[in-house]
Design an enzyme around this catalytic site. Structure first.
Site, short mmCIF file in Angstrom:
data_model
loop_
_atom_site.label_atom_id
_atom_site.label_comp_id
_atom_site.label_asym_id
_atom_site.label_seq_id
_atom_site.Cartn_x
_atom_site.Cartn_y
_atom_site.Cartn_z
N ASP A 151 -16.00 -0.78 1.18
CA ASP A 151 -17.37 -0.18 1.79
C ASP A 151 -18.61 -0.88 1.44
O ASP A 151 -19.36 -1.28 2.04
CB ASP A 151 -17.64 1.37 1.40
CG ASP A 151 -16.34 2.02 1.94
OD1 ASP A 151 -15.76 2.13 2.69
OD2 ASP A 151 -16.03 2.87 0.95
N HIS A 179 -14.65 7.78 0.04
CA HIS A 179 -14.27 6.79 1.10
C HIS A 179 -13.62 7.26 2.33
O HIS A 179 -12.32 7.41 2.41
CB HIS A 179 -13.36 5.81 0.24
CG HIS A 179 -12.67 4.62 1.32
ND1 HIS A 179 -13.34 4.03 1.56
CD2 HIS A 179 -11.23 4.71 1.79
CE1 HIS A 179 -12.70 3.10 2.47
NE2 HIS A 179 -11.48 3.86 2.59
P1 NAD Z 1 1.49 -0.91 4.51
O1 NAD Z 1 2.58 0.05 5.09
O2 NAD Z 1 1.71 -2.35 4.70
O3 NAD Z 1 2.13 -1.09 2.63
C1 NAD Z 1 2.34 0.06 1.90
C2 NAD Z 1 3.53 -0.39 1.06
O4 NAD Z 1 3.77 0.74 0.32
C3 NAD Z 1 5.00 -0.53 1.74
O5 NAD Z 1 5.23 -1.87 1.23
C4 NAD Z 1 5.65 0.33 1.22
O6 NAD Z 1 7.22 0.11 1.22
C5 NAD Z 1 5.05 0.83 -0.11
N1 NAD Z 1 5.55 2.24 -0.44
C6 NAD Z 1 5.72 3.37 0.12
N2 NAD Z 1 6.30 4.18 -0.69
C7 NAD Z 1 6.17 3.79 -1.94
C8 NAD Z 1 6.69 4.07 -3.32
N3 NAD Z 1 6.81 5.40 -3.54
N4 NAD Z 1 6.28 3.38 -4.21
C9 NAD Z 1 6.00 2.14 -4.08
N5 NAD Z 1 5.85 1.60 -2.93
C10 NAD Z 1 5.73 2.23 -1.76
O7 NAD Z 1 0.20 -0.35 4.36
P2 NAD Z 1 -1.14 -1.08 3.81
O8 NAD Z 1 -1.84 -1.48 5.07
O9 NAD Z 1 -0.78 -1.93 2.71
O10 NAD Z 1 -2.00 0.35 3.29
C11 NAD Z 1 -1.41 0.88 2.04
C12 NAD Z 1 -2.62 1.89 1.85
O11 NAD Z 1 -3.96 1.52 1.38
C13 NAD Z 1 -2.74 3.15 2.98
O12 NAD Z 1 -2.58 4.29 2.45
C14 NAD Z 1 -4.14 2.82 3.61
O13 NAD Z 1 -4.62 3.89 4.07
C15 NAD Z 1 -4.59 2.40 2.36
N6 NAD Z 1 -6.06 1.51 2.26
C16 NAD Z 1 -6.89 1.92 1.64
C17 NAD Z 1 -8.39 1.20 1.74
C18 NAD Z 1 -9.34 1.57 0.85
O14 NAD Z 1 -10.48 1.08 1.08
N7 NAD Z 1 -9.40 2.27 -0.30
C19 NAD Z 1 -8.28 -0.01 2.56
C20 NAD Z 1 -7.45 -0.28 3.50
C21 NAD Z 1 -6.16 0.47 3.16
C1 LMR Z 2 -10.26 1.18 5.22
O1 LMR Z 2 -11.53 1.75 5.23
O2 LMR Z 2 -10.25 0.05 5.84
C2 LMR Z 2 -9.19 1.95 5.05
O3 LMR Z 2 -9.70 3.08 4.24
C3 LMR Z 2 -8.07 2.03 6.00
C4 LMR Z 2 -8.51 2.93 7.15
O4 LMR Z 2 -7.53 4.01 7.26
O5 LMR Z 2 -9.65 2.74 7.81
#
Ligand code: NAD
Ligand code: LMR
Length: 332
Positions: A151, A179
């Protein structure tokens, strides 16, 4: 010797984040944990000619224990991402259990590690983590962080776009609250350099920062959410922790923390009624050493945004706490 762990290392965020950690001179050992493909990602990264020793673990053969043991910092991007039309809260049913189980591993095998939670919904997964750590008697509020840096990154980039500046990194715009959507509260009135725009432009800029995640989700058309910008943001936050641990002072990052456990947090809790909140946190060798209460400085317009954010945050925080506290059968 610094050991960093990425849990969810094979995913869209996990892979580029692991790459950035592998490139960092502040990391000596990098353990990659995932339910799939982590040995492959580790083998690939291990050929890079930087000093960090890379290992990969799956759940089998005590993988979680081996990955976590001796960890100084654990970054968690494990869990499912959004598809168009979903809110972050729609991820709760799957991601809550994933975070609970990973935090249980940290409580058992790396109770002194800094824990950085990326998995959504952050407004609930951080309270889940706190409750699991409390149940194990190892909760140190100074070491648990919800990563809200994306953010901040967006506020810098979008402010530069609006003002026609070529270098977004000159901007410092506090973003507080939580968030997700309207719990994300950009404080443009406190931006440096100043972001002076008319009301309509301000409203559009605030909205873009609050809903920037949706922009990426829609553009990816069902193939996930922000990954590369998140890896950048996650690394930026992890690097700040590692720099603070190595003795650098004066480092401040906005992050979602447990207020009662951090100096300065009680004043914010008294004003917001919340236990968790994202605000500027000063980092030191022991983690969060102070949280700044910038609420008295916000504009009338921002007070309106905050009132909305408090309501959404209260609901999401309770949902996370209840998931652990009201579920005695939870796998701990
Ligand atoms: P993705 O599906 O590409 O990757 C997630 C990974 O987690 C996969 O490789 C999967 O195998 C693994 N996984 C699932 N269960 C697991 C477990 N029990 N132990 C270990 N690994 C496990 O998803 P992504 O795009 O990398 O996003 C991941 C998370 O981050 C999502 O929840 C998304 O919403 C979040 N996210 C948060 C922010 C933020 O600003 N905080 C920003 C973007 C995404
Ligand atoms: C973001 O802000 O990009 C992440 O929290 C992923 C989402 O679900 O938007």
């Amino acid at each position: 010797m610094v050991k960093a762990v990425v849990a969810g290392a094979s995913g869209g965020i996990g892979q580029p984040l692991s790459l950035l950690l592998k490139l960092s001179p502040l990391v000596d050992e990098l353990a990659l944990y995932d339910v799939v493909n982590s040995p492959g990602v580790a083998a690939d990264l291990s050929h890079i000619s930087t000093k960090a020793k890379v290992t990969g673990y799956l759940p089998a053969e005590d993988g979680l224990k081996l990955a976590m043991t001796g960890a100084d910092i654990v970054v968690i991007p494990a869990g499912i991402p959004r598809k168009p039309g979903m809110t972050r809260d729609d991820l709760f049913n799957i991601n809550a259990g994933i975070v609970r189980d990973l935090i249980t591993g940290i409580a058992l095998y790396a109770p002194k590690a800094f824990v950085l939670i990326i998995s959504n919904p952050v407004n609930s997964t951080v309270p889940i983590a706190a409750e699991v750590l409390k149940k194990h008697g190892v909760f140190d509020p100074a070491k648990l962080f919800g990563v809200t840096t994306l953010d901040i990154v967006r506020s810098e980039t979008f402010s530069a776009t609006v003002l026609g500046k070529s270098d977004p990194s000159i901007f410092n715009v506090p973003v507080i609250g939580g968030h997700s959507g309207d719990t994300i509260v950009p404080l443009l009135s406190l931006a440096s350099p100043a972001v002076e725009v008319d009301d309509a432009t301000r409203d559009a800029l605030v909205n873009r920062i609050q809903f920037g995640g949706d922009e990426v989700v829609q553009a990816k058309e069902g193939k996930g959410s922000a990954t590369l910008s998140m890896a950048f943001a996650g690394f930026r936050f992890a690097e700040s922790i590692l720099k603070a641990v190595s003795g650098e002072t004066g480092i401040v990052e906005n992050t979602f923390v447990y207020l009662p456990g951090i100096p300065g947090g009680d004043a914010i809790k008294a004003e917001t009624g919340l236990d968790f909140f994202s605000a500027p946190v000063e980092l030191g060798a022991s983690g969060a050493i102070k949280i700044e209460n910038i609420l008295p400085k916000v504009s009338e317009y921002e007070k309106g945004l905050l009132a909305v954010a408090y309501k959404g945050l209260a609901t999401s925080i309770s949902k996370g706490v209840d998931f652990i506290v009201k579920a005695p059968e939870a796998k701990m």
